[in-house]
Design a protein around this motif. Sequence first.
Motif, PDB file in Angstrom:
ATOM      1  N   GLU A  74       0.844  -1.201   0.000  1.00 22.62           N
ATOM      2  CA  GLU A  74       0.000   0.000   0.000  1.00 22.62           C
ATOM      3  C   GLU A  74       0.876   1.248   0.000  1.00 22.62           C
ATOM      4  N   THR A  75       0.632   2.142  -0.934  1.00 21.18           N
ATOM      5  CA  THR A  75       1.409   3.371  -1.034  1.00 21.18           C
ATOM      6  C   THR A  75       0.994   4.341   0.061  1.00 21.18           C
ATOM      7  N   VAL A  76       1.995   4.819   0.819  1.00 19.66           N
ATOM      8  CA  VAL A  76       1.725   5.790   1.880  1.00 19.66           C
ATOM      9  C   VAL A  76       2.277   7.174   1.535  1.00 19.66           C
ATOM     10  N   TRP A  77       3.154   7.219   0.522  1.00 17.36           N
ATOM     11  CA  TRP A  77       3.698   8.508   0.062  1.00 17.36           C
ATOM     12  C   TRP A  77       4.219   8.309  -1.340  1.00 17.36           C
ATOM     13  N   ASP A  78       3.913   9.249  -2.238  1.00 16.56           N
ATOM     14  CA  ASP A  78       4.417   9.150  -3.603  1.00 16.56           C
ATOM     15  C   ASP A  78       4.980  10.488  -4.081  1.00 16.56           C
ATOM     16  N   PRO A  79       6.125  10.867  -3.521  1.00 22.65           N
ATOM     17  CA  PRO A  79       6.744  12.134  -3.918  1.00 22.65           C
ATOM     18  C   PRO A  79       7.381  12.031  -5.305  1.00 22.65           C
ATOM     19  N   ALA A  80       7.791  13.178  -5.821  1.00 23.45           N
ATOM     20  CA  ALA A  80       8.572  13.203  -7.056  1.00 23.45           C
ATOM     21  C   ALA A  80       9.891  12.457  -6.806  1.00 23.45           C
ATOM     22  N   LEU A  81      10.454  11.924  -7.858  1.00 27.61           N
ATOM     23  CA  LEU A  81      11.681  11.127  -7.764  1.00 27.61           C
ATOM     24  C   LEU A  81      12.795  11.888  -7.041  1.00 27.61           C
ATOM     25  N   ARG A  82      12.990  13.140  -7.389  1.00 28.82           N
ATOM     26  CA  ARG A  82      14.070  13.928  -6.773  1.00 28.82           C
ATOM     27  C   ARG A  82      13.840  14.100  -5.263  1.00 28.82           C
ATOM     28  N   ILE A  83      12.605  14.368  -4.866  1.00 29.83           N
ATOM     29  CA  ILE A  83      12.288  14.519  -3.440  1.00 29.83           C
ATOM     30  C   ILE A  83      12.548  13.207  -2.712  1.00 29.83           C
ATOM     31  N   ALA A  84      12.151  12.095  -3.317  1.00 29.39           N
ATOM     32  CA  ALA A  84      12.371  10.788  -2.703  1.00 29.39           C
ATOM     33  C   ALA A  84      13.858  10.518  -2.506  1.00 29.39           C
ATOM     34  N   LYS A  85      14.656  10.855  -3.500  1.00 31.07           N
ATOM     35  CA  LYS A  85      16.101  10.622  -3.383  1.00 31.07           C
ATOM     36  C   LYS A  85      16.719  11.505  -2.294  1.00 31.07           C
ATOM     37  N   TRP A  86      16.267  12.748  -2.189  1.00 32.97           N
ATOM     38  CA  TRP A  86      16.739  13.620  -1.117  1.00 32.97           C
ATOM     39  C   TRP A  86      16.377  13.020   0.238  1.00 32.97           C
ATOM     40  N   TYR A  87      15.119  12.627   0.368  1.00 33.74           N
ATOM     41  CA  TYR A  87      14.648  12.073   1.628  1.00 33.74           C
ATOM     42  C   TYR A  87      15.445  10.821   2.011  1.00 33.74           C
ATOM     43  N   LEU A  88      15.588   9.896   1.074  1.00 31.85           N
ATOM     44  CA  LEU A  88      16.316   8.658   1.366  1.00 31.85           C
ATOM     45  C   LEU A  88      17.769   8.924   1.746  1.00 31.85           C
ATOM     46  N   ALA A  89      18.426   9.842   1.042  1.00 30.18           N
ATOM     47  CA  ALA A  89      19.826  10.162   1.352  1.00 30.18           C
ATOM     48  C   ALA A  89      19.948  10.764   2.755  1.00 30.18           C
ATOM     49  N   LEU A  90      19.044  11.681   3.088  1.00 28.29           N
ATOM     50  CA  LEU A  90      19.066  12.287   4.422  1.00 28.29           C
ATOM     51  C   LEU A  90      18.766  11.251   5.502  1.00 28.29           C
ATOM     52  N   ALA A  91      17.777  10.412   5.247  1.00 28.99           N
ATOM     53  CA  ALA A  91      17.414   9.390   6.234  1.00 28.99           C
ATOM     54  C   ALA A  91      18.567   8.416   6.458  1.00 28.99           C
TER      55      ALA A  91
END
Length: 117
Positions: free
Chosen positions: A10-27
Amino acid sequence: MSYYFEISGETVWDPALRIAKWYLALAESTAELMQVPTGLTPSEQDTCEIDPRAFQGFVEGLHEVYFSTRHPVQHGLIKGLLLASLVVLERTGTVIRPKTEAEKPLWEEKQALARSM
């Protein structure tokens, strides 16, 4: 192009690809500093599976680090990641509530951010 954060399909968040990559790198870098797992497992198909228990531990740890100091630079560096993580955590079915009056303004910001996520 979107990137999908999912829990049990189940999808809980579907950001733009760039936002997702920023988030994952920071996390990932923050989790490494805190020496805890993120609970996030990215795949090559532009999806990220969330382990709810591990992710909850990551977000709780991030919350603790944020509120354990009054250092303005540390707060500034952590705040965006914490806010987005609190929103995603809530969407997985787990809610962290403010424990003190001093924490309440952050929850108001979280609610505002959630509307744009």
